[in-house]
Write an enzyme that holds these catalytic residues in place. Sequence first.
Site, PDB file in Angstrom:
ATOM      1  N   ARG A 281     -59.027  19.478   4.897  1.00 24.94           N
ATOM      2  CA  ARG A 281     -57.724  18.579   3.953  1.00 24.94           C
ATOM      3  C   ARG A 281     -57.745  17.914   5.330  1.00 24.94           C
ATOM      4  NH1 ARG A 281     -52.929  21.146   2.709  1.00 24.94           N
ATOM      5  NH2 ARG A 281     -52.066  18.924   2.427  1.00 24.94           N
TER       6      ARG A 281
ATOM      7  N   ASN B 117     -45.991  13.091   1.417  1.00 26.89           N
ATOM      8  CA  ASN B 117     -47.503  13.786   1.700  1.00 26.89           C
ATOM      9  C   ASN B 117     -47.749  13.905   2.829  1.00 26.89           C
ATOM     10  OD1 ASN B 117     -47.856  13.591  -0.807  1.00 26.89           O
ATOM     11  ND2 ASN B 117     -48.876  11.429  -0.928  1.00 26.89           N
TER      12      ASN B 117
ATOM     13  N   ASP C  13     -50.512  12.746   4.489  1.00 25.08           N
ATOM     14  CA  ASP C  13     -51.933  12.485   4.127  1.00 25.08           C
ATOM     15  C   ASP C  13     -52.087  11.129   4.969  1.00 25.08           C
ATOM     16  OD1 ASP C  13     -50.920  10.152   2.227  1.00 25.08           O
ATOM     17  OD2 ASP C  13     -52.096  11.523   1.172  1.00 25.08           O
TER      18      ASP C  13
ATOM     19  N   HIS D  87     -42.685  15.855   4.708  1.00 24.24           N
ATOM     20  CA  HIS D  87     -42.827  16.650   5.320  1.00 24.24           C
ATOM     21  C   HIS D  87     -44.027  17.344   6.579  1.00 24.24           C
ATOM     22  CE1 HIS D  87     -42.161  17.824   0.883  1.00 24.24           C
ATOM     23  NE2 HIS D  87     -41.062  18.179   1.439  1.00 24.24           N
TER      24      HIS D  87
ATOM     25  N   CYS E 169     -53.343  23.985  22.626  1.00 28.31           N
ATOM     26  CA  CYS E 169     -52.338  22.776  23.257  1.00 28.31           C
ATOM     27  C   CYS E 169     -53.026  22.570  24.393  1.00 28.31           C
ATOM     28  CB  CYS E 169     -51.376  23.489  23.897  1.00 28.31           C
ATOM     29  SG  CYS E 169     -50.640  22.010  24.374  1.00 28.31           S
TER      30      CYS E 169
ATOM     31  N   ASN F  47     -45.864   8.014 -13.723  1.00 31.86           N
ATOM     32  CA  ASN F  47     -46.744   9.382 -12.992  1.00 31.86           C
ATOM     33  C   ASN F  47     -47.615   8.856 -14.110  1.00 31.86           C
ATOM     34  OD1 ASN F  47     -46.941  11.919 -13.147  1.00 31.86           O
ATOM     35  ND2 ASN F  47     -45.258  12.433 -11.463  1.00 31.86           N
TER      36      ASN F  47
HETATM   37  C1  BJW Z   1     -50.211  10.706 -10.558  1.00 28.39           C
HETATM   38  C2  BJW Z   1     -51.566  10.638 -11.218  1.00 28.39           C
HETATM   39  C3  BJW Z   1     -51.301   9.184 -10.769  1.00 28.39           C
HETATM   40  C4  BJW Z   1     -51.052  13.441 -11.147  1.00 28.39           C
HETATM   41  N1  BJW Z   1     -49.937   8.710 -10.593  1.00 28.39           N
HETATM   42  N2  BJW Z   1     -49.598  10.719 -10.988  1.00 28.39           N
HETATM   43  C5  BJW Z   1     -33.544  24.845  -3.750  1.00 28.39           C
HETATM   44  C6  BJW Z   1     -33.907  25.327  -4.563  1.00 28.39           C
HETATM   45  C7  BJW Z   1     -35.075  26.646  -5.012  1.00 28.39           C
HETATM   46  C8  BJW Z   1     -35.461  26.467  -4.147  1.00 28.39           C
HETATM   47  C9  BJW Z   1     -35.207  25.486  -2.691  1.00 28.39           C
HETATM   48  C10 BJW Z   1     -34.150  24.916  -2.619  1.00 28.39           C
HETATM   49  N3  BJW Z   1     -34.285  24.557  -1.650  1.00 28.39           N
HETATM   50  C11 BJW Z   1     -35.903  25.072  -0.615  1.00 28.39           C
HETATM   51  C12 BJW Z   1     -36.154  25.654  -1.371  1.00 28.39           C
HETATM   52  C13 BJW Z   1     -37.559  26.823  -0.789  1.00 28.39           C
HETATM   53  C14 BJW Z   1     -38.709  25.276  -0.984  1.00 28.39           C
HETATM   54  C15 BJW Z   1     -38.856  25.093  -2.597  1.00 28.39           C
HETATM   55  O1  BJW Z   1     -38.250  24.096  -2.959  1.00 28.39           O
HETATM   56  N4  BJW Z   1     -39.212  25.357  -3.494  1.00 28.39           N
HETATM   57  C16 BJW Z   1     -39.221  25.025  -4.703  1.00 28.39           C
HETATM   58  C17 BJW Z   1     -40.914  24.955  -5.392  1.00 28.39           C
HETATM   59  C18 BJW Z   1     -38.368  26.109  -6.067  1.00 28.39           C
HETATM   60  N5  BJW Z   1     -38.566  24.827  -0.257  1.00 28.39           N
HETATM   61  C19 BJW Z   1     -38.253  24.189   0.990  1.00 28.39           C
HETATM   62  O2  BJW Z   1     -38.985  25.178   1.218  1.00 28.39           O
HETATM   63  C20 BJW Z   1     -38.625  23.020   1.817  1.00 28.39           C
HETATM   64  N6  BJW Z   1     -38.145  23.378   2.731  1.00 28.39           N
HETATM   65  C21 BJW Z   1     -36.311  23.756   2.725  1.00 28.39           C
HETATM   66  O3  BJW Z   1     -35.337  23.784   2.062  1.00 28.39           O
HETATM   67  O4  BJW Z   1     -35.786  24.322   3.389  1.00 28.39           O
HETATM   68  C22 BJW Z   1     -34.696  25.490   3.554  1.00 28.39           C
HETATM   69  C23 BJW Z   1     -34.199  26.256   2.591  1.00 28.39           C
HETATM   70  C24 BJW Z   1     -35.427  26.459   2.720  1.00 28.39           C
HETATM   71  C25 BJW Z   1     -35.848  28.218   1.830  1.00 28.39           C
HETATM   72  C26 BJW Z   1     -34.265  28.281   1.120  1.00 28.39           C
HETATM   73  C27 BJW Z   1     -33.359  27.541   0.973  1.00 28.39           C
HETATM   74  C28 BJW Z   1     -33.829  26.443   2.213  1.00 28.39           C
HETATM   75  C29 BJW Z   1     -39.761  23.233   2.221  1.00 28.39           C
HETATM   76  C30 BJW Z   1     -40.928  22.372   1.181  1.00 28.39           C
HETATM   77  C31 BJW Z   1     -41.946  21.700   1.935  1.00 28.39           C
HETATM   78  C32 BJW Z   1     -42.917  21.339   1.198  1.00 28.39           C
HETATM   79  N7  BJW Z   1     -43.884  22.015   1.619  1.00 28.39           N
HETATM   80  C33 BJW Z   1     -45.572  21.227   0.959  1.00 28.39           C
HETATM   81  C34 BJW Z   1     -46.234  22.143   1.546  1.00 28.39           C
HETATM   82  C35 BJW Z   1     -47.074  21.043   2.732  1.00 28.39           C
HETATM   83  C36 BJW Z   1     -48.121  21.405   3.392  1.00 28.39           C
HETATM   84  C37 BJW Z   1     -49.233  20.760   2.726  1.00 28.39           C
HETATM   85  O5  BJW Z   1     -48.996  19.728   2.793  1.00 28.39           O
HETATM   86  O6  BJW Z   1     -50.492  20.960   3.462  1.00 28.39           O
HETATM   87  O7  BJW Z   1     -45.628  20.202   0.782  1.00 28.39           O
HETATM   88  S1  BJW Z   1     -46.047  22.434  -0.597  1.00 28.39           S
HETATM   89  C38 BJW Z   1     -46.428  20.239  -1.323  1.00 28.39           C
HETATM   90  O8  BJW Z   1     -45.328  19.983  -2.462  1.00 28.39           O
HETATM   91  C39 BJW Z   1     -46.693  19.316  -0.903  1.00 28.39           C
HETATM   92  C40 BJW Z   1     -45.580  18.306  -1.440  1.00 28.39           C
HETATM   93  O9  BJW Z   1     -45.171  17.577  -0.443  1.00 28.39           O
HETATM   94  C41 BJW Z   1     -45.059  19.171  -2.152  1.00 28.39           C
HETATM   95  C42 BJW Z   1     -44.913  18.350  -3.281  1.00 28.39           C
HETATM   96  O10 BJW Z   1     -45.475  17.935  -3.665  1.00 28.39           O
HETATM   97  P1  BJW Z   1     -45.959  16.843  -4.990  1.00 28.39           P
HETATM   98  O11 BJW Z   1     -46.154  15.958  -4.322  1.00 28.39           O
HETATM   99  O12 BJW Z   1     -44.407  16.243  -5.918  1.00 28.39           O
HETATM  100  O13 BJW Z   1     -47.543  17.840  -5.965  1.00 28.39           O
HETATM  101  P2  BJW Z   1     -47.421  17.868  -7.738  1.00 28.39           P
HETATM  102  O14 BJW Z   1     -48.798  18.180  -7.153  1.00 28.39           O
HETATM  103  O15 BJW Z   1     -46.393  18.802  -7.188  1.00 28.39           O
HETATM  104  O16 BJW Z   1     -47.641  16.972  -8.387  1.00 28.39           O
HETATM  105  C43 BJW Z   1     -48.051  15.663  -8.587  1.00 28.39           C
HETATM  106  C44 BJW Z   1     -48.019  14.886  -9.551  1.00 28.39           C
HETATM  107  O17 BJW Z   1     -48.587  13.403  -9.375  1.00 28.39           O
HETATM  108  C45 BJW Z   1     -47.632  15.537 -10.605  1.00 28.39           C
HETATM  109  O18 BJW Z   1     -46.362  15.800 -11.389  1.00 28.39           O
HETATM  110  C46 BJW Z   1     -48.544  14.596 -11.496  1.00 28.39           C
HETATM  111  O19 BJW Z   1     -48.147  14.321 -13.065  1.00 28.39           O
HETATM  112  C47 BJW Z   1     -49.602  13.579 -10.735  1.00 28.39           C
HETATM  113  N8  BJW Z   1     -49.779  12.868 -10.816  1.00 28.39           N
HETATM  114  N9  BJW Z   1     -52.353  12.036 -10.872  1.00 28.39           N
HETATM  115  C48 BJW Z   1     -49.492   8.996 -10.954  1.00 28.39           C
HETATM  116  N10 BJW Z   1     -52.958   9.209 -10.653  1.00 28.39           N
HETATM  117 ZN    ZN Z   2     -48.569  23.664  24.678  1.00 27.52          ZN
END
Ligand code: BJW
Ligand code: ZN
Length: 273
Positions: free
Chosen positions: A74, A110, A112, A127, A177, A245
């Site tokens: 990536r 993001n 990136d 993130h 590191c 979106n």
């Molecule tokens: C277009 C387009 C175009 C396409 N034009 N649009 C409360 C309730 C339930 C669960 C939880 C909660 N609190 C925490 C959680 C757990 C978890 C969570 O949210 N889970 C859910 C899935 C339910 N959250 C966490 O673990 C977070 N930590 C946290 O809160 O800690 C405390 C805690 C932990 C556990 C329990 C409770 C509290 C951390 C979240 C970290 C997210 N990490 C990632 C991976 C990063 C690593 C990497 O990049 O490798 O981040 S996950 C992934 O999703 C990435 C993204 O930033 C993130 C969001 O995704 P995004 O950007 O929305 O992408 P997509 O693919 O989903 O959507 C793309 C959109 O674009 C779509 O809508 C398309 O239609 C659109 N699109 N082309 C316009 N041309």
């Molecule tokens: Zn170190």
Amino acid sequence: SARVCLSDMKAFHDVFKKSKNVVVLTGAGVSAESGIPTFRGAGGFWRTYQATDLATPTAFKRDPSLVWEFYHYRREVVMASSPNKAHTALAEAERRLTAEGHKFNIITQNVDGLHARAGSTNVVELHGSLMKTRCLKCGEVRVNSDSPICEALRGRGLPKIEGPSPPSIPTEELPRCQNGGCKGLLRPHIVWFGEGLERTVLEKAESLLAECDLCLVIGTSSVVYPAAAFAPAVAARGVPVAEFNVEDSPTIHDLLAFYFKGPCGSTVPEALG
Ligand code: BJW
Ligand code: ZN
């Protein structure tokens, strides 16, 4: 409700002209037109894995070589890509509005770095970043855009492989590191599922959200917390939220003042131009 007609670009321009403090929340969709796969679309697979299966601390503990291959791939994709028209329009809007004494900030999910490469300077990276590493031993966070990040990863990480997977890279040969003699194992400085966001970063985002008078939500599925709660919090204060979106996001649809359906490389420049 105070809802303005969805998709009414002229009405949006009127609101945009009057706003003094804009916050933009972006997700993977803003970079889709730069060729970077989103997480929850068809492109969200790497080999047989869903990207979100590898973005966890458990996956890294189990198989750091596999997770590093995924992140190495990536990093290389991102380094070979360029900001698109949506990134550029946001950077131009920031320059124009801040010159007028207004506030314009991006909160991005993001990793990136494309907003900064487009020229945006007010960016909160919720993130983390693909171009930063964190040492598991001493904790040092460092910017790193080496290509490849280490010799052992050269040529590895291809998303499609024929036949059996190549052998794992020994952990001594994974990124290590360079802080003094530390040599600890490095990991991507990225917030994985189940990990908390950096407190200062989250506080910065929350204070920006608390003071904005217009919020744009671009290219995110609005399902990952805490970012998924940002637009609802802003809308609860009566502040207009506009979504850009290709599909509408059911989790925030009912609170929107505006919804511009389509690729953000077209809709965002038109809205901010
Ligand atoms: C277009 C387009 C175009 C396409 N034009 N649009 C409360 C309730 C339930 C669960 C939880 C909660 N609190 C925490 C959680 C757990 C978890 C969570 O949210 N889970 C859910 C899935 C339910 N959250 C966490 O673990 C977070 N930590 C946290 O809160 O800690 C405390 C805690 C932990 C556990 C329990 C409770 C509290 C951390 C979240 C970290 C997210 N990490 C990632 C991976 C990063 C690593 C990497 O990049 O490798 O981040 S996950 C992934 O999703 C990435 C993204 O930033 C993130 C969001 O995704 P995004 O950007 O929305 O992408 P997509 O693919 O989903 O959507 C793309 C959109 O674009 C779509 O809508 C398309 O239609 C659109 N699109 N082309 C316009 N041309
Ligand atoms: Zn170190």
